[in-house]
Design a protein around this motif. Structure first.
Motif, mmCIF file in Angstrom:
data_model
loop_
_atom_site.group_PDB
_atom_site.id
_atom_site.type_symbol
_atom_site.label_atom_id
_atom_site.label_comp_id
_atom_site.label_asym_id
_atom_site.label_seq_id
_atom_site.Cartn_x
_atom_site.Cartn_y
_atom_site.Cartn_z
ATOM 1 N N ASP A 209 0.817 -1.215 0.000
ATOM 2 C CA ASP A 209 0.000 0.000 0.000
ATOM 3 C C ASP A 209 0.850 1.265 0.000
ATOM 4 O OD1 ASP A 209 -2.433 -1.309 -0.035
ATOM 5 O OD2 ASP A 209 -2.651 -1.320 2.151
ATOM 6 N N GLY A 210 2.161 1.113 0.278
ATOM 7 C CA GLY A 210 3.049 2.268 0.273
ATOM 8 C C GLY A 210 3.836 2.482 1.535
ATOM 9 N N ALA A 211 3.622 1.656 2.563
ATOM 10 C CA ALA A 211 4.352 1.820 3.820
ATOM 11 C C ALA A 211 5.853 1.636 3.598
ATOM 12 C CB ALA A 211 3.850 0.828 4.859
ATOM 13 N N ARG A 212 6.643 2.541 4.179
ATOM 14 C CA ARG A 212 8.097 2.437 4.093
ATOM 15 C C ARG A 212 8.729 2.133 5.444
ATOM 16 N NH1 ARG A 212 9.299 1.235 -0.599
ATOM 17 N NH2 ARG A 212 11.418 2.088 -0.409
ATOM 18 N N THR A 213 7.951 2.331 6.515
ATOM 19 C CA THR A 213 8.426 2.004 7.864
ATOM 20 C C THR A 213 7.306 1.313 8.626
ATOM 21 O OG1 THR A 213 9.856 3.965 7.900
ATOM 22 C CG2 THR A 213 9.423 2.869 10.003
ATOM 23 N N VAL A 214 7.556 0.091 9.080
ATOM 24 C CA VAL A 214 6.554 -0.678 9.811
ATOM 25 C C VAL A 214 7.199 -1.248 11.077
ATOM 26 C CG1 VAL A 214 4.816 -2.496 9.713
ATOM 27 C CG2 VAL A 214 5.543 -1.374 7.597
ATOM 28 N N VAL A 215 6.589 -0.976 12.214
ATOM 29 C CA VAL A 215 6.998 -1.596 13.474
ATOM 30 C C VAL A 215 6.081 -2.781 13.725
ATOM 31 C CG1 VAL A 215 7.308 -1.292 15.961
ATOM 32 C CG2 VAL A 215 7.733 0.630 14.401
ATOM 33 N N VAL A 216 6.653 -3.955 13.894
ATOM 34 C CA VAL A 216 5.879 -5.165 14.158
ATOM 35 C C VAL A 216 6.248 -5.660 15.549
ATOM 36 C CG1 VAL A 216 5.271 -7.481 13.377
ATOM 37 C CG2 VAL A 216 5.918 -5.733 11.702
ATOM 38 N N SER A 217 5.262 -5.763 16.417
ATOM 39 C CA SER A 217 5.510 -6.121 17.816
ATOM 40 C C SER A 217 5.465 -7.619 18.042
ATOM 41 C CB SER A 217 4.466 -5.444 18.705
ATOM 42 O OG SER A 217 4.575 -5.910 20.038
ATOM 43 N N GLY A 218 6.369 -8.085 18.892
ATOM 44 C CA GLY A 218 6.253 -9.430 19.425
ATOM 45 C C GLY A 218 5.209 -9.436 20.525
ATOM 46 N N ILE A 219 5.058 -10.549 21.211
ATOM 47 C CA ILE A 219 4.091 -10.616 22.302
ATOM 48 C C ILE A 219 4.820 -10.640 23.646
ATOM 49 C CG2 ILE A 219 2.354 -11.767 20.888
ATOM 50 C CD1 ILE A 219 2.948 -14.354 22.384
ATOM 51 N N PRO A 273 13.452 -4.626 -0.201
ATOM 52 C CA PRO A 273 14.593 -3.732 0.021
ATOM 53 C C PRO A 273 14.140 -2.273 0.053
ATOM 54 C CG PRO A 273 14.580 -4.605 -2.223
ATOM 55 C CD PRO A 273 13.551 -5.376 -1.461
ATOM 56 N N GLY A 274 14.745 -1.525 0.947
ATOM 57 C CA GLY A 274 14.403 -0.117 1.072
ATOM 58 C C GLY A 274 13.286 0.162 2.055
ATOM 59 N N VAL A 275 12.673 -0.900 2.601
ATOM 60 C CA VAL A 275 11.605 -0.746 3.589
ATOM 61 C C VAL A 275 12.166 -1.045 4.973
ATOM 62 C CG1 VAL A 275 9.348 -1.573 4.363
ATOM 63 C CG2 VAL A 275 9.829 -1.364 1.916
ATOM 64 N N ARG A 276 11.878 -0.179 5.939
ATOM 65 C CA ARG A 276 12.328 -0.387 7.315
ATOM 66 C C ARG A 276 11.268 -1.212 8.048
ATOM 67 N NH1 ARG A 276 12.347 3.891 10.451
ATOM 68 N NH2 ARG A 276 14.141 3.342 11.727
ATOM 69 N N ILE A 277 11.608 -2.431 8.391
ATOM 70 C CA ILE A 277 10.729 -3.299 9.179
ATOM 71 C C ILE A 277 11.387 -3.480 10.540
ATOM 72 C CG2 ILE A 277 9.601 -5.534 9.352
ATOM 73 C CD1 ILE A 277 9.760 -5.748 6.302
ATOM 74 N N ILE A 278 10.773 -2.921 11.561
ATOM 75 C CA ILE A 278 11.351 -2.899 12.908
ATOM 76 C C ILE A 278 10.616 -3.905 13.793
ATOM 77 C CG2 ILE A 278 11.776 -1.468 14.946
ATOM 78 C CD1 ILE A 278 11.585 0.977 13.020
ATOM 79 N N TYR A 279 11.363 -4.799 14.405
ATOM 80 C CA TYR A 279 10.763 -5.720 15.371
ATOM 81 C C TYR A 279 10.747 -5.056 16.738
ATOM 82 C CZ TYR A 279 10.268 -9.586 18.648
ATOM 83 O OH TYR A 279 9.852 -10.389 19.680
ATOM 84 N N GLY A 280 9.554 -4.883 17.311
ATOM 85 C CA GLY A 280 9.413 -4.309 18.641
ATOM 86 C C GLY A 280 9.375 -5.410 19.686
ATOM 87 N N ASP A 281 10.401 -5.482 20.494
ATOM 88 C CA ASP A 281 10.517 -6.532 21.510
ATOM 89 C C ASP A 281 9.618 -6.192 22.702
ATOM 90 O OD1 ASP A 281 11.251 -8.447 23.353
ATOM 91 O OD2 ASP A 281 13.410 -8.151 23.108
ATOM 92 N N PHE A 282 8.547 -6.951 22.872
ATOM 93 C CA PHE A 282 7.627 -6.742 23.986
ATOM 94 C C PHE A 282 7.941 -7.704 25.139
ATOM 95 C CE2 PHE A 282 2.892 -5.309 24.322
ATOM 96 C CZ PHE A 282 3.125 -4.778 25.577
ATOM 97 N N TYR A 363 15.216 -2.101 22.957
ATOM 98 C CA TYR A 363 14.229 -3.146 22.664
ATOM 99 C C TYR A 363 13.747 -3.146 21.217
ATOM 100 C CZ TYR A 363 14.197 -3.075 27.745
ATOM 101 O OH TYR A 363 14.573 -3.093 29.065
ATOM 102 N N ALA A 364 14.455 -2.428 20.347
ATOM 103 C CA ALA A 364 14.167 -2.469 18.911
ATOM 104 C C ALA A 364 15.442 -2.103 18.164
ATOM 105 C CB ALA A 364 13.047 -1.492 18.555
ATOM 106 N N GLN A 365 15.746 -2.880 17.136
ATOM 107 C CA GLN A 365 16.903 -2.601 16.296
ATOM 108 C C GLN A 365 16.510 -2.793 14.832
ATOM 109 O OE1 GLN A 365 19.704 -1.363 17.343
ATOM 110 N NE2 GLN A 365 19.130 -1.481 19.509
ATOM 111 N N PRO A 366 16.523 -1.744 13.986
ATOM 112 C CA PRO A 366 16.783 -0.364 14.371
ATOM 113 C C PRO A 366 15.652 0.174 15.248
ATOM 114 C CG PRO A 366 15.916 -0.415 12.139
ATOM 115 C CD PRO A 366 16.139 -1.846 12.554
#
Length: 372
Positions: A209-219, A273-282, A363-366
């Motif tokens: 859809d166009g997202a360039r930065t997505v934070v995805v949280s763990g549980i 490539p070029g998309v920032r996908i950040i894992y959020g450590d919960f 708790y997140a890299q990047p």
């Protein structure tokens, strides 16, 4: 010494913020469950639904001074992220007469990664009477897009390239549905691949859809939750982690989910490539709070595993028949010294701790505020 440490930490946070390349997010769009919901469930339930506990004091007591639909005493992770980015707190997507140009929150209490039909067909506990899965939330997002993108340069892809997307802590309710049906932690773990696959599919859709930065949280560590410690209590001390007092089997479930999710997100980065996908450590911040609570200003005797709000006494101060928000039920004097708020959800202080770790590390890299 404590004052000096606080000053040093503040300087480091300011330095981190000032040194990060300007990301200039113009909006935030969020998806998830009750850990992220800013009022959707209350709106969806409507006036004909019996009064909800979350609409009663002491919910909201710490920050807002009144209940807002957030299931906490104050702000959530998504609120602290919005504040750090200089954006308004996200309105629930079902709010009437609100502008969503700077963001919307589609997260809904009870939300799942898997569709509601999955739980019905498999005779698992259905936690919500509404269709509020990730797929449903993405459908609501699609319905909002025309009003957001009309007339903007580059259309939706241009608009969303400057937005921050947050896919909140999905999976918790999926596993809870299995556990409450008597399936056990082993059976709950068997659905992990499907849960993770759905989260990644939703993330991929946002990217398309166009997202360039997505934070995805763990549980979070499910075995450290006050309610789970009561509902799934064991008579054997071997079933508890010696350093935290949390239930081993449920924390193992959380860890396996998070590990599989991190591996899947690595693959997703390779395809985008070029998309920032950040894992959020919960998981890590809450496990640390449980293991060394006093290090973080948490009451070591009560505040690590006991609920701040809720009656009944007992080891974890959690009782479904006398839960937070019910008449006559009060909260602890100082929610900032507790991790658990109502037996399932967290205090504002705990959410703030996690949010800081996502924004500036570790708790997140990047991190959300970095450009790498």
């Amino acid at each position: 010494m404590r004052h000096k440490d606080l000053c040093l930490q503040t300087l480091l946070l300011l330095w981190s913020f000032s040194c990060s390349i300007e990301l200039d997010y113009t909006s935030i769009f969020s998806f998830g469950d009750s850990y992220t919901d800013t009022g959707n469930f209350v709106i969806i339930s409507g006036p004909t639904t019996p009064e909800l506990a979350m609409t009663k004091p002491p919910y909201g007591m710490t920050f807002f001074g009144h209940p807002t639909g957030r299931i906490s005493d104050g702000r959530l992770i998504i609120d602290f992220i919005a504040e750090a980015l200089g954006l308004p707190l996200l309105p629930p997507s079902f709010a009437a007469n609100r502008s969503f140009e700077q963001g919307a929150n589609f997260a809904t209490a009870g939300g799942t990664a898997l569709d509601r039909t999955f739980f019905v067909v498999n005779n698992y506990t259905v936690l919500s009477p509404f269709n509020i899965s990730l797929r449903d939330q993405l459908r609501w997002f699609d319905g909002m897009k025309p009003s957001l993108c009309a007339g903007t340069p580059g259309g939706c892809r241009g608009f969303f390239s400057k937005s921050l997307f947050v896919v909140g802590e999905l999976g918790w309710n999926d596993y809870a549905s299995v556990l409450l049906a008597g399936g056990g932690a082993g059976e709950a773990r068997s659905v992990t691949p499907q849960v993770v696959s759905m989260i990644c599919a939703g993330t991929q859709k946002l990217i398309e859809d166009g997202a360039r930065t997505v934070v995805v949280s763990g549980i979070s560590p499910m075995g450290c939750t006050s309610g789970n410690l009561v509902l799934f209590a064991s008579s054997s001390e071997e079933d508890y982690e010696p350093d935290t007092g949390c239930l081993k089997s449920l924390n193992l479930l959380s860890m396996e989910h998070n590990q599989l999710l991190r591996e899947a997100l690595t693959q997703l980065r390779g395809r985008n490539p070029g998309v920032r996908i950040i894992y959020g450590d919960f998981y890590t911040p809450l496990a640390e709070l449980a293991a060394t609570p006093r290090r973080f200003g948490i009451d070591g005797e009560d505040g690590a595993l006991r609920a701040c709000c809720g009656g009944g006494g007992g080891r974890y101060n959690f009782n479904l028949s006398s839960a937070c928000g019910m008449e006559g039920v009060t909260a602890c004097d100082d929610p900032s010294s507790y991790v658990n708020w109502d037996g399932v959800h967290l205090t504002e202080a705990a959410y703030h701790h996690v949010a800081d770790g996502w924004l500036w590390g570790p708790y997140a890299q990047p991190t959300v505020l970095s450009s790498a």
